[in-house]
Design a protein around this motif. Structure first.
Motif: not given
Length: 213
Positions: A84-85, A89-92, A95-98, A143-147
């Motif tokens: 997941l990590s 970031p957008h896919a992470q 994934a939360f909503f899905k 969450l990892s990466g730039e949010v």
């Protein structure tokens, strides 16, 4: 068809009372929730219910924290948090909503309670909401990466959270909405693809605006 996840296996009186609280809420709503009604549903006396939980607030908080009622962060994160990590970031976030959507579809009793929350508001609904906010925050901490760090992101999260809950609730008595089949995996796959596009689109707009100064 969504499978039914029981609130708990009533091995103890406290388990029975939490399960009974869910049953009464799903059937009668928040305004008719009474400790005596819960006790009757659980097959125990009012005095026993009062001794075990002290009142409805503690009972509702226990229900809200129950993994069988609301998917905990550990369920939404999954067994392979590393994979997941590794996602963008957008896919992470998508994934939360899905994953939240699929988890809710597996909890029809939860959906019935959410439906009541749309028309009845009191201090007990606030307790339930607080439990859900805690779960979301716990997930987002991973969450990892730039949010994007801007106010609009919280609004996007709000809109998507309300949207998936509404669709899941409506699926209890509605076969389709906007041409999307709410009774099949194919229909829910369409919803998930839309979530991917919406979240990715927001992140892209944020990235473009940041690059443009």
């Amino acid at each position: 068809m969504a499978k039914i996840i029981p609130i708990s296996s009533p091995h103890t009186t406290k388990d029975k009372l939490v399960e009974a609280t869910a049953a009464v809420l799903a059937r009668d709503g928040y305004n008719k929730l009474r400790l005596q009604t819960v006790a009757d549903e659980a097959g125990v006396s009012y005095g026993v219910a009062l001794r075990k939980y002290g009142g409805l607030r503690c009972l509702v908080k226990s229900l809200g924290a129950s993994p069988a009622f609301w998917p905990p962060a550990s369920e939404l994160l999954g067994d392979d948090t590393a994979s997941l990590s590794a996602l963008e970031p957008h896919a992470q976030m998508a994934a939360f909503f899905k994953r939240s959507l699929r988890a809710l579809l597996d909890r029809p009793q939860t959906l019935d309670i959410l439906a009541w929350e749309a028309v009845e508001r009191n201090e007990l609904t606030k307790l339930m909401e607080d439990c859900r906010v805690h779960t979301a925050l716990e997930f987002f901490e991973h969450l990892s990466g730039e949010v994007p760090e801007e106010d609009d992101l919280s609004t996007v999260v709000l809109i998507l959270a309300v949207a998936i809950q509404h669709l899941a609730v409506r699926s209890r008595n509605t076969k389709s909405m906007g041409g999307v089949d709410l009774t099949s995996d194919k229909g829910w796959d369409r919803v998930e693809r839309a979530i991917d596009k919406l979240v990715e689109g927001f992140f892209t707009l944020y990235s473009d605006s940041s690059a443009g100064g």
